[in-house]
Scaffold this motif. Sequence first.
Motif, PDB file in Angstrom:
ATOM      1  N   CYS A 108       0.855  -1.177   0.000  1.00 49.17           N
ATOM      2  CA  CYS A 108       0.000   0.000   0.000  1.00 49.17           C
ATOM      3  C   CYS A 108       0.899   1.238   0.000  1.00 49.17           C
ATOM      4  CB  CYS A 108      -0.882   0.003   1.244  1.00 49.17           C
ATOM      5  SG  CYS A 108      -1.648   1.604   1.565  1.00 49.17           S
ATOM      6  N   ASN A 109       0.597   2.195  -0.851  1.00 44.58           N
ATOM      7  CA  ASN A 109       1.448   3.387  -0.959  1.00 44.58           C
ATOM      8  C   ASN A 109       1.056   4.495   0.017  1.00 44.58           C
ATOM      9  OD1 ASN A 109       3.275   2.532  -2.875  1.00 44.58           O
ATOM     10  ND2 ASN A 109       1.919   3.023  -4.569  1.00 44.58           N
ATOM     11  N   HIS A 110       0.017   4.281   0.780  1.00 47.07           N
ATOM     12  CA  HIS A 110      -0.448   5.250   1.770  1.00 47.07           C
ATOM     13  C   HIS A 110      -0.644   6.639   1.151  1.00 47.07           C
ATOM     14  CE1 HIS A 110      -0.171   2.366   5.053  1.00 47.07           C
ATOM     15  NE2 HIS A 110       0.797   1.848   4.331  1.00 47.07           N
ATOM     16  N   CYS A 111      -1.641   6.683   0.289  1.00 48.87           N
ATOM     17  CA  CYS A 111      -1.967   7.893  -0.470  1.00 48.87           C
ATOM     18  C   CYS A 111      -2.290   9.073   0.456  1.00 48.87           C
ATOM     19  CB  CYS A 111      -3.194   7.644  -1.344  1.00 48.87           C
ATOM     20  SG  CYS A 111      -3.039   6.220  -2.434  1.00 48.87           S
ATOM     21  N   PRO A 114      -6.583   8.917   0.002  1.00 50.58           N
ATOM     22  CA  PRO A 114      -6.751   7.514  -0.359  1.00 50.58           C
ATOM     23  C   PRO A 114      -8.116   7.209  -1.001  1.00 50.58           C
ATOM     24  CG  PRO A 114      -6.172   7.795   1.963  1.00 50.58           C
ATOM     25  CD  PRO A 114      -6.597   9.130   1.443  1.00 50.58           C
ATOM     26  N   ALA A 115      -8.048   6.529  -2.131  1.00 52.53           N
ATOM     27  CA  ALA A 115      -9.275   6.116  -2.800  1.00 52.53           C
ATOM     28  C   ALA A 115     -10.016   5.051  -1.993  1.00 52.53           C
ATOM     29  CB  ALA A 115      -8.949   5.586  -4.190  1.00 52.53           C
ATOM     30  N   CYS A 116      -9.240   4.222  -1.282  1.00 47.25           N
ATOM     31  CA  CYS A 116      -9.867   3.187  -0.458  1.00 47.25           C
ATOM     32  C   CYS A 116     -10.760   3.849   0.588  1.00 47.25           C
ATOM     33  CB  CYS A 116      -8.798   2.328   0.207  1.00 47.25           C
ATOM     34  SG  CYS A 116      -7.603   3.286   1.152  1.00 47.25           S
ATOM     35  N   VAL A 133      -2.332   4.928   6.285  1.00 50.25           N
ATOM     36  CA  VAL A 133      -3.741   4.661   6.021  1.00 50.25           C
ATOM     37  C   VAL A 133      -4.059   3.342   6.714  1.00 50.25           C
ATOM     38  CG1 VAL A 133      -5.480   4.203   4.275  1.00 50.25           C
ATOM     39  CG2 VAL A 133      -3.704   5.898   3.840  1.00 50.25           C
ATOM     40  N   CYS A 150      -8.748   1.210  -5.217  1.00 49.58           N
ATOM     41  CA  CYS A 150      -7.307   1.440  -5.065  1.00 49.58           C
ATOM     42  C   CYS A 150      -6.596   1.386  -6.412  1.00 49.58           C
ATOM     43  CB  CYS A 150      -6.702   0.405  -4.119  1.00 49.58           C
ATOM     44  SG  CYS A 150      -4.904   0.494  -4.066  1.00 49.58           S
ATOM     45  N   PRO A 151      -5.878   2.423  -6.753  1.00 48.25           N
ATOM     46  CA  PRO A 151      -5.180   2.448  -8.041  1.00 48.25           C
ATOM     47  C   PRO A 151      -3.940   1.556  -8.049  1.00 48.25           C
ATOM     48  CG  PRO A 151      -4.711   4.458  -6.818  1.00 48.25           C
ATOM     49  CD  PRO A 151      -5.726   3.698  -6.007  1.00 48.25           C
ATOM     50  N   PHE A 152      -3.544   1.048  -6.873  1.00 50.46           N
ATOM     51  CA  PHE A 152      -2.322   0.257  -6.791  1.00 50.46           C
ATOM     52  C   PHE A 152      -2.584  -1.203  -6.411  1.00 50.46           C
ATOM     53  CE2 PHE A 152      -1.218   4.675  -5.575  1.00 50.46           C
ATOM     54  CZ  PHE A 152      -0.439   4.990  -6.675  1.00 50.46           C
ATOM     55  N   ALA A 154      -3.664  -2.542  -3.789  1.00 56.18           N
ATOM     56  CA  ALA A 154      -3.013  -2.847  -2.520  1.00 56.18           C
ATOM     57  C   ALA A 154      -3.840  -3.718  -1.565  1.00 56.18           C
ATOM     58  CB  ALA A 154      -2.585  -1.563  -1.821  1.00 56.18           C
ATOM     59  N   PRO A 155      -5.123  -3.429  -1.348  1.00 51.98           N
ATOM     60  CA  PRO A 155      -5.821  -4.233  -0.343  1.00 51.98           C
ATOM     61  C   PRO A 155      -6.017  -5.675  -0.795  1.00 51.98           C
ATOM     62  CG  PRO A 155      -6.997  -2.174  -0.819  1.00 51.98           C
ATOM     63  CD  PRO A 155      -5.973  -2.353  -1.887  1.00 51.98           C
ATOM     64  N   LYS A 169      -4.326  -5.042   4.495  1.00 50.07           N
ATOM     65  CA  LYS A 169      -3.248  -4.396   3.740  1.00 50.07           C
ATOM     66  C   LYS A 169      -2.213  -3.833   4.698  1.00 50.07           C
ATOM     67  CE  LYS A 169      -4.681   0.347   3.596  1.00 50.07           C
ATOM     68  NZ  LYS A 169      -3.411   0.834   4.162  1.00 50.07           N
TER      69      LYS A 169
HETATM   70  S1  SF4 Z   1      -5.027   0.912  -0.181  1.00 48.26           S
HETATM   71 FE1  SF4 Z   1      -4.642   1.817  -2.220  1.00 48.26          FE
HETATM   72  S2  SF4 Z   1      -5.885   3.678  -2.250  1.00 48.26           S
HETATM   73 FE2  SF4 Z   1      -5.734   3.058  -0.106  1.00 48.26          FE
HETATM   74  S3  SF4 Z   1      -3.955   4.221   0.689  1.00 48.26           S
HETATM   75 FE3  SF4 Z   1      -3.180   2.204   0.020  1.00 48.26          FE
HETATM   76  S4  SF4 Z   1      -2.499   2.532  -2.101  1.00 48.26           S
HETATM   77 FE4  SF4 Z   1      -3.829   4.309  -1.580  1.00 48.26          FE
END
Ligand code: SF4
Lengths: 305, 174
Positions: A108-111, A114-116, A133, A150-152, A154-155, A169
């Motif tokens: 997870c990139n910890h936006c 965050p879209a999540c 996040v 999530c654009p990456f 991650a979850p 995640k």
């Molecule tokens: S789960 Fe995805 S959208 Fe949410 S903070 Fe991590 S990378 Fe960003």
Amino acid sequence: MKRRNFLKACLIGGTTIALGKTNKGWASGSFEGYPEAMGVLVDTTRCIGCRSCEAACNKEQKLPEPDTSFDDPSVFEHERRPTSKAYTVVNRYQKEQPSGPVYRKVQCNHCNEPACLTSCFVNAYTKTKEGAVIYNSKVCVGCRNCMIACPFNAPGYDYDSATNPIVKKCILCYDTRLKYGKPPACVEICPQEALTFGHRADLIKLAHERIRATPERYVDHVYGEKEVGGTSWLYLAPVGFDKLGFDTTLSNDPIISNVKDFLGMVPMVLSIWPALFSGIHLLAKHEEQGGHGHDTDSNQEDTKP
Amino acid sequence: MSSYKHFIVAALSIGAISVSSPAALQCAPVPDSITLNQNGKLFSPFTFNHAQHIQSIKECADCHHHTTGTLVLDPNCARCHQNSSPTAVVSCKGCHSATPFSPENLAAKRADKQRYHLDKMGLKGAMHQSCIGCHNKMGNGPTGCQDCHPRTKEGAAFYSTNRKGAKPAHAEEE
Ligand code: SF4
Ligand code: SF4
């Protein structure tokens, strides 16, 4: 934060798409994230693919034993993504290149935005001031909206416990380390210091400084500085990011809704935004005058033989 | 005179050192071997053969920055350190912190607005990058984890080595 709550109210209500997208235009370029947010800079030119970070994550987060040991190089044969049993994985790219393989740690990139979080209608996610996040499994209903949003990618989703489905995640070791100002377990174990922990704002400067000092070593881009509104995890790379499995098509605007198909509606929404400010009455008038007959027109066309 | 003192500082900061022939190089007595990873939990301590490296590399600056008084090789460093004299602390540990990301270290770095070396590597990173980087470049010398430091029992459990498909770490590059 208020903005987010507002957005959530909208999401729950019926006006999801229109107002959600308006928020997108509103937010872009303005929110720099929490000033004290921490982050990690991943220097892929330093990573040797030892997977110590995977092992450290596994132990720190008390995840189940892996199918195969953290020494097993066969995992590199396929590109992997994080799962509910492995919050971080290391992938190998550029194997055939004379310059040798490039390894990339994924999690997870910890936006910043965050879209999540915005896609979750039960408020399971929180962006902490430290930059992590985190999520609350107790309220998660397992709808998997966040996984789509999530654009990456991650979850991960825990399919094993069918009765208590849970999304899992990376949480930047928030509970055990970050909260106390300590670096996450992966950073601490990395033998190559491919992972640098620090304030996100400092890391961005540091990343650009590395590029300046050794321009032959890097492509001139810090992935995560701007992508989807910025992320706490940042990357440096020796070759184009697209060659290392990064999505280089992401916009610099935060993704705030999982309804990606409606991205095309943004311009229209922005154009009626002033009308929204002027009140419902004016809006109605606007519809009557400018946007009138749209549906009727097309209906007519449809009914034509 | 003070070169002896320098050596003491270096010795203290490295830990276990054995010296046999102090004469050869012009500065201070130089350790022949150094025990590294002394407090390793996952990997065992091991002996680094300093004398052998001196013999085969000859150039102190390949590993030691400007600390030994030899010419600086990195053009970026040379911008300031072209004529720097040897420093009191020569050992890696003398400058590179074992806990580069501790809250204390991060706070100190933030507070010191004048600091130039903001991106100074931690001890572990500096050593691994130095050793593995050079061994790769030379096409010679160990590059796998256990080629230098075998895992302890705790380390084996940590890396789940008993799970099926387990191979020694240095097979990884093959
Ligand atoms: S789960 Fe995805 S959208 Fe949410 S903070 Fe991590 S990378 Fe960003
Ligand atoms: S521990 Fe560091 S060097 Fe090893 S795979 Fe992870 S990021 Fe790469």
